[in-house]
Design a protein around this motif. Sequence first.
Motif, short mmCIF file in Angstrom:
data_model
loop_
_atom_site.label_atom_id
_atom_site.label_comp_id
_atom_site.label_asym_id
_atom_site.label_seq_id
_atom_site.Cartn_x
_atom_site.Cartn_y
_atom_site.Cartn_z
N PRO A 72 0.84 -1.21 0.00
CA PRO A 72 0.00 0.00 0.00
C PRO A 72 0.87 1.26 0.00
CG PRO A 72 -0.54 -1.44 1.86
CD PRO A 72 0.67 -1.99 1.22
N VAL A 73 0.47 2.23 -0.81
CA VAL A 73 1.17 3.51 -0.89
C VAL A 73 0.14 4.63 -0.98
CG1 VAL A 73 3.25 2.56 -1.99
CG2 VAL A 73 1.38 3.36 -3.41
N PRO A 74 0.49 5.83 -0.60
CA PRO A 74 -0.44 6.96 -0.75
C PRO A 74 -0.72 7.24 -2.22
CG PRO A 74 1.41 7.55 0.68
CD PRO A 74 1.73 6.22 0.07
N ASN A 75 -1.96 7.60 -2.51
CA ASN A 75 -2.35 7.95 -3.87
C ASN A 75 -1.82 9.34 -4.20
OD1 ASN A 75 -3.53 8.39 -6.33
ND2 ASN A 75 -5.60 7.84 -5.69
N THR A 76 -0.90 9.44 -5.13
CA THR A 76 -0.29 10.73 -5.47
C THR A 76 -1.09 11.50 -6.52
OG1 THR A 76 1.11 9.69 -7.14
CG2 THR A 76 2.02 9.92 -4.91
N GLU A 77 -2.15 10.87 -7.08
CA GLU A 77 -2.93 11.55 -8.12
C GLU A 77 -3.97 12.49 -7.54
OE1 GLU A 77 -4.45 8.99 -11.11
OE2 GLU A 77 -2.54 7.98 -11.40
N ASN A 78 -4.29 12.36 -6.27
CA ASN A 78 -5.22 13.31 -5.65
C ASN A 78 -4.73 13.63 -4.23
OD1 ASN A 78 -6.10 11.21 -3.97
ND2 ASN A 78 -7.75 10.66 -5.36
N ASP A 79 -5.35 14.59 -3.62
CA ASP A 79 -4.89 15.05 -2.30
C ASP A 79 -5.54 14.32 -1.13
OD1 ASP A 79 -3.19 16.91 -3.43
OD2 ASP A 79 -4.75 18.45 -3.55
N SER A 80 -6.26 13.25 -1.39
CA SER A 80 -6.92 12.53 -0.30
C SER A 80 -5.92 11.64 0.44
CB SER A 80 -8.07 11.68 -0.85
OG SER A 80 -7.57 10.58 -1.55
N ASP A 81 -6.36 11.07 1.54
CA ASP A 81 -5.54 10.15 2.32
C ASP A 81 -5.70 8.71 1.83
OD1 ASP A 81 -4.59 12.21 3.87
OD2 ASP A 81 -6.16 11.98 5.39
N GLU A 82 -6.31 8.54 0.68
CA GLU A 82 -6.58 7.21 0.12
C GLU A 82 -5.27 6.47 -0.20
OE1 GLU A 82 -9.37 5.63 -3.47
OE2 GLU A 82 -8.00 7.25 -3.95
N LEU A 83 -5.27 5.17 0.06
CA LEU A 83 -4.13 4.34 -0.29
C LEU A 83 -4.45 3.54 -1.55
CD1 LEU A 83 -3.03 2.86 3.16
CD2 LEU A 83 -1.95 4.69 1.88
N VAL A 84 -3.45 3.32 -2.36
CA VAL A 84 -3.54 2.44 -3.52
C VAL A 84 -2.48 1.36 -3.36
CG1 VAL A 84 -4.49 4.20 -5.08
CG2 VAL A 84 -2.02 3.95 -4.87
N TYR A 85 -2.46 0.40 -4.25
CA TYR A 85 -1.51 -0.70 -4.16
C TYR A 85 -0.43 -0.52 -5.22
CZ TYR A 85 -4.73 -2.61 -0.86
OH TYR A 85 -5.52 -2.77 0.24
N PHE A 108 6.16 -2.88 -7.18
CA PHE A 108 7.59 -2.54 -7.14
C PHE A 108 8.42 -3.69 -7.67
CE2 PHE A 108 5.38 -0.10 -3.99
CZ PHE A 108 5.98 1.15 -4.02
N THR A 109 9.49 -3.36 -8.39
CA THR A 109 10.41 -4.39 -8.86
C THR A 109 11.26 -4.88 -7.69
OG1 THR A 109 12.09 -2.76 -9.47
CG2 THR A 109 10.53 -3.43 -11.20
N ALA A 110 12.06 -5.90 -7.94
CA ALA A 110 12.89 -6.48 -6.89
C ALA A 110 13.84 -5.47 -6.26
CB ALA A 110 13.67 -7.67 -7.43
N ASP A 111 14.25 -4.44 -7.02
CA ASP A 111 15.17 -3.43 -6.46
C ASP A 111 14.44 -2.26 -5.81
OD1 ASP A 111 14.25 -2.01 -8.67
OD2 ASP A 111 16.25 -1.36 -9.29
N GLY A 112 13.10 -2.32 -5.75
CA GLY A 112 12.33 -1.28 -5.08
C GLY A 112 11.82 -0.18 -5.98
N THR A 113 11.99 -0.29 -7.28
CA THR A 113 11.50 0.71 -8.23
C THR A 113 9.98 0.60 -8.35
OG1 THR A 113 13.55 0.60 -9.47
CG2 THR A 113 11.66 1.58 -10.60
N HIS A 114 9.28 1.70 -8.13
CA HIS A 114 7.82 1.75 -8.23
C HIS A 114 7.45 1.80 -9.71
CE1 HIS A 114 3.86 4.08 -7.40
NE2 HIS A 114 3.65 2.77 -7.37
N ILE A 115 6.69 0.80 -10.19
CA ILE A 115 6.39 0.74 -11.63
C ILE A 115 4.91 0.96 -11.95
CG2 ILE A 115 8.40 -0.61 -12.29
CD1 ILE A 115 6.69 -3.12 -12.22
N ALA A 116 4.01 0.80 -10.97
CA ALA A 116 2.58 0.99 -11.24
C ALA A 116 1.82 1.06 -9.93
CB ALA A 116 2.04 -0.14 -12.10
N SER A 117 0.57 1.55 -10.00
CA SER A 117 -0.33 1.56 -8.84
C SER A 117 -1.71 1.12 -9.29
CB SER A 117 -0.42 2.97 -8.25
OG SER A 117 0.81 3.35 -7.70
N PHE A 118 -2.42 0.41 -8.40
CA PHE A 118 -3.74 -0.10 -8.71
C PHE A 118 -4.67 0.11 -7.52
CE2 PHE A 118 -0.69 -2.39 -11.26
CZ PHE A 118 -1.26 -2.33 -12.53
#
Length: 88
Positions: free
Chosen positions: A41-54, A57-67
């Motif tokens: 779970p990560v904070p949704n950066t597309e809006n200013d709410s406190d909503e979490l999205v999923y 991340f790749t094996a090295d920790g690079t964030h590649i997508a959110s759902f």
Amino acid sequence: MTNRTNNHDTESDQRIGQDTGLLSNGDFALLGIHDFAYVRPVPNTENDSDELVYGVFTADGTHIASFENHAVADAAIRQHDMEPRAVH
């Protein structure tokens, strides 16, 4: 009768000078980078709410997508020929 201890010591001495093929820290960090991904779970950066999205991340920790949910994130990982892994 041969002394097996002496033979073993000689073999050990010979292996000390050989390259064992161990991975460097950098190589180890890249291990599985294209084969595995994890979801958290990560904070949704597309809006200013406190909503979490999923985030995926790749094996090295690079964030590649959110759902919006974990199941869709796992399905997207599999769709891209990667294996989802649990990270604790």
